[in-house]
Scaffold this motif. Sequence first.
Motif, PDB file in Angstrom:
ATOM      1  N   PHE A   1      27.194 -51.278  -5.028  1.00 16.75           N
ATOM      2  CA  PHE A   1      26.643 -51.568  -3.698  1.00 16.75           C
ATOM      3  C   PHE A   1      27.700 -51.490  -2.584  1.00 16.75           C
ATOM      4  O   PHE A   1      27.421 -51.811  -1.441  1.00 16.75           O
ATOM      5  N   SER A   2      28.918 -51.068  -2.932  1.00 22.61           N
ATOM      6  CA  SER A   2      30.007 -51.117  -1.942  1.00 22.61           C
ATOM      7  C   SER A   2      29.954 -49.981  -0.921  1.00 22.61           C
ATOM      8  O   SER A   2      30.631 -50.032   0.098  1.00 22.61           O
ATOM      9  N   VAL A   3      29.164 -48.963  -1.217  1.00 26.63           N
ATOM     10  CA  VAL A   3      29.048 -47.816  -0.301  1.00 26.63           C
ATOM     11  C   VAL A   3      27.571 -47.547  -0.002  1.00 26.63           C
ATOM     12  O   VAL A   3      26.686 -48.037  -0.726  1.00 26.63           O
ATOM     13  N   GLY A   4      27.302 -46.778   1.047  1.00 25.93           N
ATOM     14  CA  GLY A   4      25.921 -46.527   1.478  1.00 25.93           C
ATOM     15  C   GLY A   4      25.064 -45.917   0.387  1.00 25.93           C
ATOM     16  O   GLY A   4      23.972 -46.394   0.093  1.00 25.93           O
ATOM     17  N   GLU A   5      25.610 -44.882  -0.245  1.00 27.62           N
ATOM     18  CA  GLU A   5      24.867 -44.235  -1.336  1.00 27.62           C
ATOM     19  C   GLU A   5      25.343 -44.867  -2.637  1.00 27.62           C
ATOM     20  O   GLU A   5      26.545 -44.805  -2.944  1.00 27.62           O
ATOM     21  N   ARG A   6      24.417 -45.484  -3.407  1.00 28.69           N
ATOM     22  CA  ARG A   6      24.810 -46.241  -4.603  1.00 28.69           C
ATOM     23  C   ARG A   6      25.807 -45.468  -5.459  1.00 28.69           C
ATOM     24  O   ARG A   6      25.601 -44.298  -5.781  1.00 28.69           O
ATOM     25  N   LYS A   7      26.907 -46.165  -5.825  1.00 24.79           N
ATOM     26  CA  LYS A   7      27.908 -45.530  -6.677  1.00 24.79           C
ATOM     27  C   LYS A   7      27.588 -45.808  -8.133  1.00 24.79           C
ATOM     28  O   LYS A   7      27.247 -46.921  -8.495  1.00 24.79           O
ATOM     29  N   ASN A   8      27.700 -44.779  -8.960  1.00 21.29           N
ATOM     30  CA  ASN A   8      27.494 -44.959 -10.400  1.00 21.29           C
ATOM     31  C   ASN A   8      28.493 -46.006 -10.910  1.00 21.29           C
ATOM     32  O   ASN A   8      29.686 -45.911 -10.618  1.00 21.29           O
TER      33      ASN A   8
END
Length: 245
Positions: free
Chosen positions: A84-91
Motif C-alpha cells: 500500500f506504500s505506492v499508488g499502484e499496489r506493489k506486489n
Amino acid sequence: MGGRESTLVLLDENGIRCDGRKVDEPRRIMIKAGGLKNADGSAYIEFGDNKILVGVFGPRDVHPKHMSNTDTGILRVRYHMEPFSVGERKNPAPSRREIEISKVIKEALLPAVILDKFPRTAVDVFIEVLQADGGTRCAALAAASVALADAGIPMRDMVAACAAGKAADTIILDVNNEEDQAGQADMPVGYMPNLDKITLLQLDGVLSPEEFKKCVKVGVDGCKLVYELQKKALHEKYFQNGGDQ
Ligand code: UDP
C-alpha cells in the motif's frame, strides 16, 4: 528518466519547483529515534511524503549458521515496500529493485559499523517503507543509521543520506517522485560527515562532468542537513526524554 512527455512544470520562471521548493531546498524531514519495543534499536523517518520505519536486531546468533563469520559480526539489511506504500499496489514478493536497494544500503552502512568485536553474530536491519514518494533509499539509509546508533552498535560515524539531481536543466537538491520520473538525473548520496566519506553514490540519468561534480556537492550538502536531524533525534531520545522510549 527524462524521456516521458509531460505537462508538469518542473521549474517555473521564478525558479520554483513543482512542489513549491527552491532548487536547493530539501523536503520537510522529521526523524524519531526509538519507538519499537521489541527491537534493539529503531527509528522512524518522514522525508517529504516518504514514511519509513526501521528496526535493528542484534548482535545476535546467526541463522542459518553457515552465514556466520568467526572473525567478525555480519550486517544484514532487508528493504521492503508495503503493497500500500505506492499508488499502484506493489506486489508483496521481493522485487529486483528491493533486493538492489537492500544491497546498496548494506554497503553504504558497512563502512560505518564496527562489528569485529561480535564474531559469529549478525546485526539485522529491517526497513519497512509505509509510504513512498521518491528518494526512499536515502530516507531509509538515514533512518537505518539512527536505528543502529539507537541499538548501541559501535559506529565510526552515522551515514547521512540525501539525493541530488537534475530537472529542467538545473541541479536540484532532494529529488521528489515527479522529478525522479520526469527529470533528467537522480543521484542518491550517502555520506559520513565526520569522516568526510561518501558511502553511497548512484546515478540514474546523464550528467556532464561539471554537472556531476556540482550534483555530488549539492548531495553532500543535503547530507549535512540530514545529519543534524539524525543527531537531534538521538539527542531528543537520550537527553530530553530520559531514554525511556
Ligand atoms: N515506486 C513505485 N512503485 C514501485 C517502486 C517505486 O511507485 O514499485 C516509486 C516510489 O515512490 C519510489 C520512486 O518510485 O520512491 C522512485 O523509486 P527509485 O527506484 O528511484 O528509488 P528511490 O528513489 O525510492 O530510492
